[in-house]
Design a protein around this motif. Structure first.
Motif, PDB file in Angstrom:
ATOM      1  N   MET A  89      38.196  27.355  58.531  1.00 31.41           N
ATOM      2  CA  MET A  89      39.160  27.920  57.419  1.00 31.41           C
ATOM      3  C   MET A  89      38.056  28.211  56.193  1.00 31.41           C
ATOM      4  SD  MET A  89      42.309  28.245  58.496  1.00 31.41           S
ATOM      5  CE  MET A  89      41.560  28.475  60.075  1.00 31.41           C
ATOM      6  N   PRO A  90      38.504  29.149  55.346  1.00 34.69           N
ATOM      7  CA  PRO A  90      37.587  29.538  54.319  1.00 34.69           C
ATOM      8  C   PRO A  90      37.515  28.286  53.635  1.00 34.69           C
ATOM      9  CG  PRO A  90      39.605  31.210  54.570  1.00 34.69           C
ATOM     10  CD  PRO A  90      39.749  30.051  55.479  1.00 34.69           C
ATOM     11  N   PRO A  91      36.050  28.125  53.227  1.00 36.20           N
ATOM     12  CA  PRO A  91      35.672  26.971  52.567  1.00 36.20           C
ATOM     13  C   PRO A  91      36.218  26.611  51.201  1.00 36.20           C
ATOM     14  CG  PRO A  91      34.005  28.444  52.692  1.00 36.20           C
ATOM     15  CD  PRO A  91      35.002  29.048  53.424  1.00 36.20           C
ATOM     16  N   PHE A  92      36.691  27.644  50.634  1.00 31.61           N
ATOM     17  CA  PHE A  92      37.247  27.508  49.297  1.00 31.61           C
ATOM     18  C   PHE A  92      38.721  27.327  49.047  1.00 31.61           C
ATOM     19  CE2 PHE A  92      37.161  31.958  50.395  1.00 31.61           C
ATOM     20  CZ  PHE A  92      38.509  32.525  50.324  1.00 31.61           C
ATOM     21  N   MET A  93      39.362  26.939  50.362  1.00 35.14           N
ATOM     22  CA  MET A  93      40.779  26.669  50.661  1.00 35.14           C
ATOM     23  C   MET A  93      40.695  25.084  51.102  1.00 35.14           C
ATOM     24  SD  MET A  93      42.654  30.003  52.513  1.00 35.14           S
ATOM     25  CE  MET A  93      42.805  31.405  51.216  1.00 35.14           C
TER      26      MET A  93
ATOM     27  N   THR B  91      43.023  31.323  36.858  1.00 33.65           N
ATOM     28  CA  THR B  91      43.446  32.143  38.088  1.00 33.65           C
ATOM     29  C   THR B  91      43.870  31.178  39.403  1.00 33.65           C
ATOM     30  OG1 THR B  91      41.117  32.483  38.920  1.00 33.65           O
ATOM     31  CG2 THR B  91      42.010  34.266  37.471  1.00 33.65           C
ATOM     32  N   GLY B  92      43.374  30.165  39.465  1.00 36.01           N
ATOM     33  CA  GLY B  92      43.609  29.479  40.672  1.00 36.01           C
ATOM     34  C   GLY B  92      44.859  28.798  40.469  1.00 36.01           C
ATOM     35  N   GLU B  93      45.131  28.569  39.282  1.00 40.41           N
ATOM     36  CA  GLU B  93      46.559  27.884  38.876  1.00 40.41           C
ATOM     37  C   GLU B  93      47.740  28.905  38.991  1.00 40.41           C
ATOM     38  OE1 GLU B  93      43.706  25.301  38.167  1.00 40.41           O
ATOM     39  OE2 GLU B  93      43.684  27.168  36.793  1.00 40.41           O
ATOM     40  N   VAL B  94      47.465  30.247  38.384  1.00 48.54           N
ATOM     41  CA  VAL B  94      48.373  31.159  38.534  1.00 48.54           C
ATOM     42  C   VAL B  94      48.691  31.777  40.092  1.00 48.54           C
ATOM     43  CG1 VAL B  94      48.801  33.608  38.249  1.00 48.54           C
ATOM     44  CG2 VAL B  94      47.730  32.292  36.446  1.00 48.54           C
ATOM     45  N   SER B  95      47.683  31.554  41.020  1.00 46.00           N
ATOM     46  CA  SER B  95      47.674  31.897  42.312  1.00 46.00           C
ATOM     47  C   SER B  95      48.476  30.669  43.108  1.00 46.00           C
ATOM     48  CB  SER B  95      46.449  31.952  42.916  1.00 46.00           C
ATOM     49  OG  SER B  95      46.358  31.903  44.306  1.00 46.00           O
TER      50      SER B  95
ATOM     51  N   LEU C 271      43.526  38.423  47.132  1.00 46.38           N
ATOM     52  CA  LEU C 271      42.720  39.885  47.028  1.00 46.38           C
ATOM     53  C   LEU C 271      43.165  40.315  45.669  1.00 46.38           C
ATOM     54  CD1 LEU C 271      44.113  41.248  50.416  1.00 46.38           C
ATOM     55  CD2 LEU C 271      41.984  40.420  50.043  1.00 46.38           C
ATOM     56  N   LEU C 272      44.327  40.025  45.082  1.00 45.27           N
ATOM     57  CA  LEU C 272      44.315  40.623  43.875  1.00 45.27           C
ATOM     58  C   LEU C 272      43.906  39.849  42.595  1.00 45.27           C
ATOM     59  CD1 LEU C 272      48.017  42.159  44.532  1.00 45.27           C
ATOM     60  CD2 LEU C 272      45.614  43.407  44.518  1.00 45.27           C
ATOM     61  N   ILE C 273      43.900  38.483  42.958  1.00 44.08           N
ATOM     62  CA  ILE C 273      43.513  37.644  41.939  1.00 44.08           C
ATOM     63  C   ILE C 273      42.131  36.671  41.942  1.00 44.08           C
ATOM     64  CG2 ILE C 273      44.314  35.328  40.377  1.00 44.08           C
ATOM     65  CD1 ILE C 273      47.311  36.470  40.951  1.00 44.08           C
ATOM     66  N   ILE C 274      42.207  36.093  43.042  1.00 41.39           N
ATOM     67  CA  ILE C 274      41.092  35.179  43.383  1.00 41.39           C
ATOM     68  C   ILE C 274      39.990  35.937  43.561  1.00 41.39           C
ATOM     69  CG2 ILE C 274      40.167  33.286  44.971  1.00 41.39           C
ATOM     70  CD1 ILE C 274      42.658  32.357  42.915  1.00 41.39           C
ATOM     71  N   PHE C 275      39.874  36.770  44.497  1.00 41.03           N
ATOM     72  CA  PHE C 275      38.381  37.268  44.800  1.00 41.03           C
ATOM     73  C   PHE C 275      38.112  38.132  43.661  1.00 41.03           C
ATOM     74  CE2 PHE C 275      39.843  37.467  50.014  1.00 41.03           C
ATOM     75  CZ  PHE C 275      39.530  36.096  49.770  1.00 41.03           C
ATOM     76  N   PRO C 276      38.887  39.156  43.027  1.00 36.89           N
ATOM     77  CA  PRO C 276      38.286  39.766  41.780  1.00 36.89           C
ATOM     78  C   PRO C 276      37.641  38.745  40.747  1.00 36.89           C
ATOM     79  CG  PRO C 276      40.469  40.661  42.523  1.00 36.89           C
ATOM     80  CD  PRO C 276      40.348  39.329  43.147  1.00 36.89           C
ATOM     81  N   PHE C 277      38.372  37.534  40.712  1.00 41.62           N
ATOM     82  CA  PHE C 277      37.729  36.594  39.629  1.00 41.62           C
ATOM     83  C   PHE C 277      36.224  36.276  39.934  1.00 41.62           C
ATOM     84  CE2 PHE C 277      36.575  32.092  39.085  1.00 41.62           C
ATOM     85  CZ  PHE C 277      36.423  31.972  37.767  1.00 41.62           C
ATOM     86  N   TYR C 278      36.231  35.872  41.261  1.00 37.92           N
ATOM     87  CA  TYR C 278      34.773  35.851  41.830  1.00 37.92           C
ATOM     88  C   TYR C 278      33.749  36.719  41.733  1.00 37.92           C
ATOM     89  CZ  TYR C 278      36.083  30.867  43.099  1.00 37.92           C
ATOM     90  OH  TYR C 278      36.406  29.674  43.268  1.00 37.92           O
ATOM     91  N   VAL C 279      34.270  38.114  42.001  1.00 38.84           N
ATOM     92  CA  VAL C 279      33.603  38.968  42.074  1.00 38.84           C
ATOM     93  C   VAL C 279      33.124  39.733  40.511  1.00 38.84           C
ATOM     94  CG1 VAL C 279      33.434  41.811  42.628  1.00 38.84           C
ATOM     95  CG2 VAL C 279      34.088  40.193  44.095  1.00 38.84           C
ATOM     96  N   ASN C 280      34.143  39.758  39.709  1.00 40.17           N
ATOM     97  CA  ASN C 280      33.890  40.132  38.218  1.00 40.17           C
ATOM     98  C   ASN C 280      33.318  39.078  37.239  1.00 40.17           C
ATOM     99  OD1 ASN C 280      34.964  42.766  38.946  1.00 40.17           O
ATOM    100  ND2 ASN C 280      37.064  42.226  38.925  1.00 40.17           N
ATOM    101  N   LEU C 281      33.756  37.855  37.540  1.00 39.57           N
ATOM    102  CA  LEU C 281      33.501  36.944  36.595  1.00 39.57           C
ATOM    103  C   LEU C 281      32.371  35.997  36.958  1.00 39.57           C
ATOM    104  CD1 LEU C 281      37.069  36.284  34.992  1.00 39.57           C
ATOM    105  CD2 LEU C 281      35.061  37.513  34.144  1.00 39.57           C
TER     106      LEU C 281
ATOM    107  N   MET D 258      29.759  37.178  42.062  1.00 39.04           N
ATOM    108  CA  MET D 258      29.701  37.331  43.555  1.00 39.04           C
ATOM    109  C   MET D 258      30.120  38.675  44.066  1.00 39.04           C
ATOM    110  SD  MET D 258      31.004  33.399  44.796  1.00 39.04           S
ATOM    111  CE  MET D 258      30.547  33.820  46.348  1.00 39.04           C
ATOM    112  N   THR D 259      29.686  38.955  45.188  1.00 39.39           N
ATOM    113  CA  THR D 259      30.304  40.187  46.085  1.00 39.39           C
ATOM    114  C   THR D 259      31.177  39.636  46.915  1.00 39.39           C
ATOM    115  OG1 THR D 259      28.312  40.293  47.389  1.00 39.39           O
ATOM    116  CG2 THR D 259      27.940  41.307  45.275  1.00 39.39           C
ATOM    117  N   MET D 260      32.178  40.890  47.292  1.00 42.07           N
ATOM    118  CA  MET D 260      32.668  40.431  48.711  1.00 42.07           C
ATOM    119  C   MET D 260      31.948  40.293  49.823  1.00 42.07           C
ATOM    120  SD  MET D 260      36.125  40.238  47.978  1.00 42.07           S
ATOM    121  CE  MET D 260      36.665  40.076  49.749  1.00 42.07           C
ATOM    122  N   GLU D 261      30.867  40.786  50.135  1.00 37.52           N
ATOM    123  CA  GLU D 261      30.013  40.471  51.031  1.00 37.52           C
ATOM    124  C   GLU D 261      29.609  38.964  51.148  1.00 37.52           C
ATOM    125  OE1 GLU D 261      29.730  43.042  49.072  1.00 37.52           O
ATOM    126  OE2 GLU D 261      30.480  44.642  50.582  1.00 37.52           O
TER     127      GLU D 261
END
Length: 200
Positions: A33-37, A80-84, A129-139, A142-145
């Motif tokens: 499973m994804p390592p961040f979960m 963002t993690g808590e909101v998610s 897709l809307l909260i967690i990934f954008p956090f890592y990408v924008n703040l 990181m990139t989605m890749e």
């Protein structure tokens, strides 16, 4: 008598929320499973609380859980993690608690948890897709890749955003909800009797 019952209900909500928050400390990854979960049993307390005390109480338990988690561990995702977590937890617990409240039976509870598990998995895709990934990408820079590559290292089936959702986010949440649901079926009767005994 009613005020006394309400006070006891608030005590139970507080205790269950605190227990759920503590259970978040004992988390572990699931293979492939994804390592961040990471898996934890906090949902077990929330679903039992929802069945015994109702959907509104379940939301309060989730809120207390997150406050306890923040007090003990803080946040490394700028909340963002808590909101998610709040949205995903509500997606699992609320459908189950609502169905059980209107059809008090074991079958209704099991059906509610099944529906809640599916709802949770779908909401988890959206929140990631809307909260967690954008956090890592924008703040976090990181990139989605990079995120997909990190997930693909533990499961080669995760090659893009779609497969990450299909083979990572969805199965993880179905497994997590499924295990919590199974344990709930096994222990609910005893725990609910104890809670109702305290309330009365």
């Amino acid at each position: 008598m009613k005020n006394g019952t309400n006070a006891k209900k608030l005590v139970i909500i507080g205790l269950m929320g605190a227990l759920s928050g503590v259970l978040m400390l004992f988390k572990f990854p699931i293979p492939f499973m994804p390592p961040f979960m990471e898996f934890d049993f906090s949902g077990l307390v929330e679903i039992i609380g929802g069945f015994v005390l109702g959907p509104g109480a379940a939301v309060m338990i989730i809120l207390v859980k997150l406050l306890v988690k923040l007090a003990l561990m803080g946040t490394n995702t700028m909340f963002t993690g808590e909101v998610s977590n709040f949205l995903v937890s509500c997606a699992y617990v609320l459908p189950a608690a609502w169905i059980y409240r209107h059809h008090k039976s074991k079958k209704a509870g099991e059906a509610g948890m099944a529906i809640g598990s599916i709802t949770c998995a779908l909401v988890a895709v959206a929140t990631n897709l809307l909260i967690i990934f954008p956090f890592y990408v924008n703040l976090m820079g990181m990139t989605m890749e990079q995120i997909i590559s990190m997930c693909g290292a533990v499961n080669p089936l995760m090659k893009n955003t779609l497969t990450l959702a299909l083979f990572g986010i969805v199965p993880f949440n179905l497994i997590k909800c499924g295990v919590n649901s199974l344990v709930t079926v096994l222990v609910y009767k005893r725990i609910s009797k104890a809670i109702k005994g305290f309330m009365n």
